[in-house]
Design a protein around this motif. Structure first.
Motif, mmCIF file in Angstrom:
data_model
loop_
_atom_site.group_PDB
_atom_site.id
_atom_site.type_symbol
_atom_site.label_atom_id
_atom_site.label_comp_id
_atom_site.label_asym_id
_atom_site.label_seq_id
_atom_site.Cartn_x
_atom_site.Cartn_y
_atom_site.Cartn_z
ATOM 1 N N ASP A 123 23.857 44.601 41.723
ATOM 2 C CA ASP A 123 23.595 43.513 40.761
ATOM 3 C C ASP A 123 24.758 42.522 40.684
ATOM 4 O OD1 ASP A 123 21.107 44.638 40.146
ATOM 5 O OD2 ASP A 123 22.000 45.920 38.596
ATOM 6 N N ASN A 124 25.224 42.079 41.845
ATOM 7 C CA ASN A 124 26.308 41.099 41.960
ATOM 8 C C ASN A 124 27.663 41.597 41.456
ATOM 9 O OD1 ASN A 124 24.709 39.023 43.135
ATOM 10 N ND2 ASN A 124 23.819 38.668 41.109
ATOM 11 N N GLU A 125 27.808 42.899 41.280
ATOM 12 C CA GLU A 125 29.090 43.488 40.875
ATOM 13 C C GLU A 125 29.560 44.434 41.963
ATOM 14 O OE1 GLU A 125 31.061 46.412 37.496
ATOM 15 O OE2 GLU A 125 28.893 46.086 37.505
ATOM 16 N N ILE A 126 30.806 44.285 42.373
ATOM 17 C CA ILE A 126 31.372 45.194 43.370
ATOM 18 C C ILE A 126 31.794 46.471 42.662
ATOM 19 C CG2 ILE A 126 33.233 45.565 45.024
ATOM 20 C CD1 ILE A 126 33.104 42.531 45.561
ATOM 21 N N VAL A 127 31.275 47.598 43.133
ATOM 22 C CA VAL A 127 31.567 48.892 42.523
ATOM 23 C C VAL A 127 32.423 49.770 43.434
ATOM 24 C CG1 VAL A 127 29.573 48.862 40.981
ATOM 25 C CG2 VAL A 127 29.340 49.840 43.277
ATOM 26 N N GLY A 128 32.729 49.284 44.617
ATOM 27 C CA GLY A 128 33.595 50.023 45.517
ATOM 28 C C GLY A 128 33.844 49.233 46.785
ATOM 29 N N TYR A 129 34.877 49.635 47.515
ATOM 30 C CA TYR A 129 35.176 48.991 48.786
ATOM 31 C C TYR A 129 35.887 49.969 49.702
ATOM 32 C CZ TYR A 129 39.965 48.255 47.017
ATOM 33 O OH TYR A 129 41.231 48.427 46.524
ATOM 34 N N ALA A 130 35.819 49.678 50.992
ATOM 35 C CA ALA A 130 36.477 50.518 51.992
ATOM 36 C C ALA A 130 36.865 49.645 53.182
ATOM 37 C CB ALA A 130 35.553 51.643 52.443
ATOM 38 N N TYR A 131 37.951 50.018 53.821
ATOM 39 C CA TYR A 131 38.358 49.281 55.019
ATOM 40 C C TYR A 131 39.209 50.177 55.903
ATOM 41 C CZ TYR A 131 42.753 48.467 52.414
ATOM 42 O OH TYR A 131 43.909 48.618 51.696
ATOM 43 N N ALA A 132 39.326 49.740 57.151
ATOM 44 C CA ALA A 132 40.249 50.349 58.094
ATOM 45 C C ALA A 132 41.412 49.393 58.265
ATOM 46 C CB ALA A 132 39.556 50.597 59.428
ATOM 47 N N ASN A 133 42.546 49.955 58.634
ATOM 48 C CA ASN A 133 43.727 49.127 58.836
ATOM 49 C C ASN A 133 44.610 49.778 59.890
ATOM 50 O OD1 ASN A 133 45.508 47.016 58.507
ATOM 51 N ND2 ASN A 133 45.986 47.454 56.367
ATOM 52 N N THR A 134 45.633 49.066 60.290
ATOM 53 C CA THR A 134 46.581 49.544 61.282
ATOM 54 C C THR A 134 47.172 50.887 60.848
ATOM 55 O OG1 THR A 134 47.129 47.260 61.803
ATOM 56 C CG2 THR A 134 48.701 48.949 62.515
#
Length: 160
Positions: free
Chosen positions: A57-68
């Protein structure tokens, strides 16, 4: 919905992250980040690696990423993962959904090894990683100092 991050997501991401900076040992950062800090992070990471958000519903409830993982060229096929869930949304399997998508993206980009670094104790993160087949490969004792206490850090590894 899981989608790629955009620069417009910076404020919501920094709000999620700063909760953990201020209230937990999940991150060993000591000082909250600004929106600008996260705009730079999004730009630098998303040009090289997958960086995804979970939106409801247009709200970010989590995130994930890869990095060096490390900067020497021989490590170019190894990445370190990060996942954060809005504290009010914990226990809804959002980390599992984000990791499922992120790992698929990494496998499709031919990365070979994925590393998860965890401040310990952290039973929920250990369980998340081990459910995806990560194995504990290192345990460093008392390497981080936060909230007037020493903390251990462990590393879990998954090889594709």
């Amino acid at each position: 919905m899981i989608r790629p991050v955009t620069i417009e997501d910076a404020q919501q991401l920094v709000d999620i992250y700063n909760y953990y900076v201020i209230n937990s040992i999940v991150t060993l950062d000591l000082v909250p980040f600004s929106k600008g800090d996260f705009e730079v992070k999004i730009e630098e990471i998303s040009t090289k690696f997958p960086f995804i958000v979970y939106e409801v519903d247009n709200e970010i409830v989590g995130y994930a990423y890869a990095n060096t993982f490390r900067t020497k060229p021989a490590y170019k096929n190894t990445v370190e993962l990060t996942v954060y869930i809005k504290h009010s949304q914990l226990g809804k399997q959002l980390g599992k959904k984000l990791y499922s998508e992120l790992l698929l993206l990494l496998k499709n980009k031919n990365f070979h090894v994925v590393i998860g670094g965890l401040t310990l104790p952290n039973d929920a993160s250990v369980k998340l990683h081990e459910n995806f087949g990560f194995e504990k490969v290192a345990h460093f004792k008392e390497v981080g100092y936060k909230f007037e206490k020493w903390h251990d850090v462990g590393f879990w590894q998954l090889t594709f």
